[in-house]
Enzyme design. Structure first.
Site, PDB file in Angstrom:
ATOM      1  N   SER A   1       0.819  -1.201   0.000  1.00  0.00           N
ATOM      2  CA  SER A   1       0.000   0.000   0.000  1.00  0.00           C
ATOM      3  C   SER A   1       0.860   1.261   0.000  1.00  0.00           C
ATOM      4  O   SER A   1       2.062   1.202   0.252  1.00  0.00           O
ATOM      5  CB  SER A   1      -0.890  -0.072   1.244  1.00  0.00           C
ATOM      6  OG  SER A   1      -1.593   1.117   1.390  1.00  0.00           O
ATOM      7  N   CYS A   2       0.225   2.389  -0.287  1.00  0.00           N
ATOM      8  CA  CYS A   2       0.867   3.704  -0.284  1.00  0.00           C
ATOM      9  C   CYS A   2       1.662   3.903   1.000  1.00  0.00           C
ATOM     10  O   CYS A   2       1.149   3.594   2.057  1.00  0.00           O
ATOM     11  CB  CYS A   2      -0.210   4.780  -0.399  1.00  0.00           C
ATOM     12  SG  CYS A   2       0.391   6.456  -0.272  1.00  0.00           S
ATOM     13  N   PRO A   3       2.886   4.417   0.998  1.00  0.00           N
ATOM     14  CA  PRO A   3       3.616   4.944  -0.163  1.00  0.00           C
ATOM     15  C   PRO A   3       4.591   3.936  -0.789  1.00  0.00           C
ATOM     16  O   PRO A   3       5.429   4.329  -1.582  1.00  0.00           O
ATOM     17  CB  PRO A   3       4.417   6.081   0.465  1.00  0.00           C
ATOM     18  CG  PRO A   3       4.796   5.539   1.814  1.00  0.00           C
ATOM     19  CD  PRO A   3       3.652   4.636   2.240  1.00  0.00           C
TER      20      PRO A   3
END
Lengths: 202, 73
Positions: free
Chosen positions: B10-12
């Site tokens: 997932s982000c980042p």
């Protein structure tokens, strides 16, 4: 006579016109120079992200490190300034250190490192952080510890406010190992952050 | 050839891993990035725009995204 008079008047008007034209030309050159300088001044802003990390809660620390690692990946120069409650997130399990009674008391009450931070919402007596860590793992979100390692690798600078450390009775010897971690005051922060484009308080 | 497989991350992480990978190839060479984070397409576009690297291709494929990024400098 009339013709001569008319020519004189015309000459005078032409001279006035020439003078006005020269004036306007000078003014245009001036404005061109000014507008050429203007965008340069704006570009003078450095591509920096400065974060004031104030909160001693896991969720806000996650947000700070997502921003820091993301910005560093974007090629920005990133500085994190840890102050007040957030400094406790940089502790590692305290070794035997010489402390006053009050400092010792603070040491007991403050979280011992990021692993012990509460959540700002839904803490549920410590159940919340365990739950969020579990969910983060499940959803592929990097843990705070992983993001700290990534930050170090990407060259994110960490500064710790010495005034907060003094207030909370924290010693340099109990802080995490982080490349280039340094201790400073408000002036160093302002000097670093002021030329930058982006400063956030977390 | 896949240089970054950020599927499940997932982000980042997708852009952090892309930033790291692009530094490992020579200027003018490309890397392939796989990701399934819903923020990936707008993020990789923004990342390329900001860093100056070229987004050669970005598409949805078999339930995930695939991007080709060419190192500019």
């Amino acid at each position: 006579m009339d013709g001569d008079h008319g020519t004189d008047a015309l000459d005078a008007r032409l001279r006035a016109f020439d003078a006005e034209l020269a004036n306007l030309r000078a003014r245009v050159t001036e404005l061109q120079a000014a507008s050429a300088n203007a965008p340069k001044a704006a570009q003078g802003q450095e591509d920096k992200l400065s974060l004031i990390v104030f909160s001693g809660t896991l969720d806000r620390l996650i947000a700070a490190f997502v921003l820091a690692t993301g910005a560093a990946a974007m090629g920005m120069q990133v500085s994190m300034f840890f102050t007040f409650w957030a400094t406790a997130g940089l502790r590692q399990d305290a070794r035997q250190l010489k402390k006053t009674l009050l400092e010792r008391a603070f040491g007991w009450m403050l979280p011992k490192g990021a692993r012990r931070l509460p959540l700002s919402h839904m803490n549920m007596a410590g159940g919340g952080p365990l739950m969020i860590r579990h969910v983060m793992k499940q959803k592929g979100v990097a843990s705070v510890e992983e993001m700290m390692t990534l930050s170090a690798e990407l060259g994110v600078s960490i500064y710790v406010c010495t005034m907060s450390m003094d207030l909370l009775g924290m010693k340099e010897a109990e802080m995490i190992e982080y490349p280039g971690l340094s201790y400073c005051g408000v002036a160093k922060f302002l000097e670093t952050a002021a030329p930058g484009k982006l400063t956030l308080f977390v | 050839m896949t240089n970054v497989d950020a599927r499940g991350k997932s982000c980042p992480l997708p852009i952090v891993l892309t930033a790291r990978a692009v530094r490992q190839v020579a200027v003018g060479e490309s890397i392939v990035v796989l990701a399934d984070d819903r923020a990936f397409l707008p993020d990789i576009e923004a990342w390329c725009k900001k860093t100056g690297h070229a987004l050669v291709q970005a598409q949805s494929k078999d339930g995930h995204f695939e991007a080709v990024v060419r190192r500019a400098l």
